[in-house]
Design a protein around this motif. Structure first.
Motif, PDB file in Angstrom:
ATOM      1  N   LYS A 214      43.830  51.265  33.869  1.00  0.00           N
ATOM      2  CA  LYS A 214      44.071  52.560  34.506  1.00  0.00           C
ATOM      3  C   LYS A 214      43.568  52.492  35.947  1.00  0.00           C
ATOM      4  N   VAL A 215      44.439  52.873  36.888  1.00  0.00           N
ATOM      5  CA  VAL A 215      44.154  52.736  38.315  1.00  0.00           C
ATOM      6  C   VAL A 215      44.283  54.099  38.989  1.00  0.00           C
ATOM      7  N   VAL A 216      43.393  54.379  39.929  1.00  0.00           N
ATOM      8  CA  VAL A 216      43.479  55.598  40.731  1.00  0.00           C
ATOM      9  C   VAL A 216      44.314  55.301  41.976  1.00  0.00           C
ATOM     10  N   GLN A 217      45.306  56.166  42.222  1.00  0.00           N
ATOM     11  CA  GLN A 217      46.190  55.981  43.380  1.00  0.00           C
ATOM     12  C   GLN A 217      45.358  55.945  44.667  1.00  0.00           C
ATOM     13  N   GLY A 218      45.713  55.014  45.538  1.00  0.00           N
ATOM     14  CA  GLY A 218      44.998  54.849  46.792  1.00  0.00           C
ATOM     15  C   GLY A 218      43.941  53.768  46.736  1.00  0.00           C
ATOM     16  N   GLU A 219      43.592  53.314  45.554  1.00  0.00           N
ATOM     17  CA  GLU A 219      42.624  52.231  45.405  1.00  0.00           C
ATOM     18  C   GLU A 219      43.338  50.950  45.014  1.00  0.00           C
ATOM     19  N   GLU A 220      42.944  49.870  45.636  1.00  0.00           N
ATOM     20  CA  GLU A 220      43.568  48.580  45.319  1.00  0.00           C
ATOM     21  C   GLU A 220      42.960  48.014  44.038  1.00  0.00           C
ATOM     22  N   SER A 221      43.811  47.447  43.187  1.00  0.00           N
ATOM     23  CA  SER A 221      43.356  46.896  41.915  1.00  0.00           C
ATOM     24  C   SER A 221      44.144  45.629  41.611  1.00  0.00           C
ATOM     25  N   SER A 222      43.457  44.659  41.024  1.00  0.00           N
ATOM     26  CA  SER A 222      44.149  43.429  40.629  1.00  0.00           C
ATOM     27  C   SER A 222      43.556  42.924  39.317  1.00  0.00           C
ATOM     28  N   SER A 223      44.388  42.242  38.548  1.00  0.00           N
ATOM     29  CA  SER A 223      43.978  41.646  37.271  1.00  0.00           C
ATOM     30  C   SER A 223      44.505  40.224  37.226  1.00  0.00           C
ATOM     31  N   ARG A 224      43.818  39.377  36.442  1.00  0.00           N
ATOM     32  CA  ARG A 224      44.279  37.994  36.405  1.00  0.00           C
ATOM     33  C   ARG A 224      44.113  37.393  35.018  1.00  0.00           C
ATOM     34  N   LEU A 225      44.913  36.368  34.763  1.00  0.00           N
ATOM     35  CA  LEU A 225      44.861  35.587  33.543  1.00  0.00           C
ATOM     36  C   LEU A 225      44.867  34.111  33.913  1.00  0.00           C
ATOM     37  N   THR A 226      44.401  33.273  32.987  1.00  0.00           N
ATOM     38  CA  THR A 226      44.482  31.822  33.151  1.00  0.00           C
ATOM     39  C   THR A 226      45.569  31.292  32.222  1.00  0.00           C
ATOM     40  N   LEU A 227      46.502  30.536  32.762  1.00  0.00           N
ATOM     41  CA  LEU A 227      47.604  29.953  32.004  1.00  0.00           C
ATOM     42  C   LEU A 227      47.440  28.437  32.015  1.00  0.00           C
TER      43      LEU A 227
END
Length: 388
Positions: free
Chosen positions: A290-303
């Motif tokens: 869940k992200v608040v508009q105006g805030e930068e967010s990133s997620s990552r996985l290892t493949l």
């Protein structure tokens, strides 16, 4: 008035002098923690020695060569029994009475509660333990022998399952290689049964092979087994990716324990392994949170992708919603590694619109590769963007 006081005093005297039949268990008679004794039945047990031991003259002599019986290992749920012997080696009759008891106690071979000089009687104890582990119960017999006023008979041993099979429920192998066999082990043994044979072992597919090996003396000693067998198995991969479930059935010559069934489960790793706290393997879902508009967010996985003849190259990337920014970054791995490693990073820009991409409106991500067994990496995305 004097009559009333006399009556009250008489009642009080009778109350204090009346015999009590409440059975108290001496500390040494109490059972161990794992096998608490059942409440004593309401029988005519004496809570203290009822005999007059102050007289002079010849006395009886109570002799019991055995006071403790070690029954060794016993199967839980079975009833054990043992006879103790009381002998009168004195010159006058030996009187006996039953005292507190934690198990069923009877005296046999007597017409009365007396043992004539030179004669003997049997004290029969029966017990049915309720829990696994060490066990001990006892019963006391009062006598009119001044030098041996109480005989305490006790039975002790160890309670076991009649037969043990491990691992209970079977083997969970987790993720196994698609190329090399995976081994597993188990045991079937008994600390109670003197001997039994394993007559057959069957498996649900040719991918599973099981060998039966008798346990050595040291191995039996480690688990207090009288007889036992090791099960040494091998799961041979068949090249397919995904979960598997097999069954191993062991048949014995025991009537009450004829078959043992073990499940064998796991997952054959495919050309790709994905790991990360936001990755859900079952639904193939990447949770962006869940992200608040105006805030930068990133997620990552290892493949981690199996090496092929050619190095893995990343092609076209398709993402929904389209405002997400996706990159696949190769990471450095050792030359001996069997897989190439990539970091998948998904960024939610600050100016992303408010909305929910979950439930029926899930997002999606597709990544093309040149890998011969992995031409496309596909997953669902779960995302919610709030205004505040």
């Amino acid at each position: 008035m004097l009559s009333l006081l006399f009556a009250i005093g008489l009642v009080a005297w009778l109350a204090n002098s009346a015999p009590s039949f409440v059975v108290e268990q001496p500390e040494e008679l109490r059972d161990r923690e794992d096998n608490e004794p059942e409440p004593l039945p309401k029988v005519d047990y004496e809570r203290r020695n009822p005999f007059d031991l102050s007289g002079d003259g010849p006395h009886p002599k109570a002799v019991a060569e055995e006071l403790i019986y070690d029954f060794g290992n016993m199967a839980l749920g079975q009833t054990g029994e043992h006879d103790f012997v009381i002998e009168n080696q004195g010159d006058v009759p030996l009187k006996i009475a039953r005292g507190p008891s934690q198990c069923k106690c009877t005296v046999s071979g007597l017409k009365t509660d007396e043992i004539a000089p030179g004669e003997s009687a049997k004290v029969h104890l029966e017990w049915t333990p309720k829990a696994l582990g060490p066990f001990g119960q006892g019963a006391s017999i009062w006598t009119n022998d001044p030098e041996n006023q109480e005989l305490l008979f006790r039975v002790e041993g160890e309670m076991h399952r009649e037969i043990v099979s491990e691992p209970e429920g079977g083997w969970v192998l987790g993720t196994v290689s698609k190329e090399t066999p995976t081994t597993f082990e188990g045991v079937i043994y008994s600390g109670v049964i003197e001997d039994f044979n394993i007559e057959d072992v069957t498996t649900s597919s040719d991918n599973v092979q099981v060998e039966v090996i008798p346990m050595s003396e040291d191995e039996r000693g480690d688990v207090l087994a009288k007889v036992g067998y090791q099960l040494k198995g091998t799961f041979q991969p068949d090249g397919r990716s995904g979960p598997f479930r097999e069954k191993v059935t062991v048949t014995t010559n025991l009537e009450e324990h004829q078959k043992f069934e073990f499940n064998l489960t796991g997952n054959q790793s495919g050309p790709i392994v994905i790991v990360g706290p936001s990755w859900y393997k079952g639904p193939q879902l990447f949770d962006l949170g869940k992200v608040v508009q105006g805030e930068e967010s990133s997620s990552r996985l290892t493949l981690m992708i199996e090496k092929a003849e050619q190095p893995v190259e990343i092609g076209e990337i398709q993402v929904e919603p389209k405002f997400l920014k996706v990159e696949m970054v190769p990471e450095k791995t050792s030359e001996t590694s069997s897989r190439e490693r990539f970091t998948l990073r998904v960024q939610v820009p600050p100016d992303s619109p408010v909305g929910r991409w979950n439930g029926e409106r899930k997002g999606s991500l597709k990544i093309k590769t040149n890998h011969p067994q992995l031409q496309e990496i596909s997953m669902s995305l779960d995302l919610e963007i709030r205004s505040e």
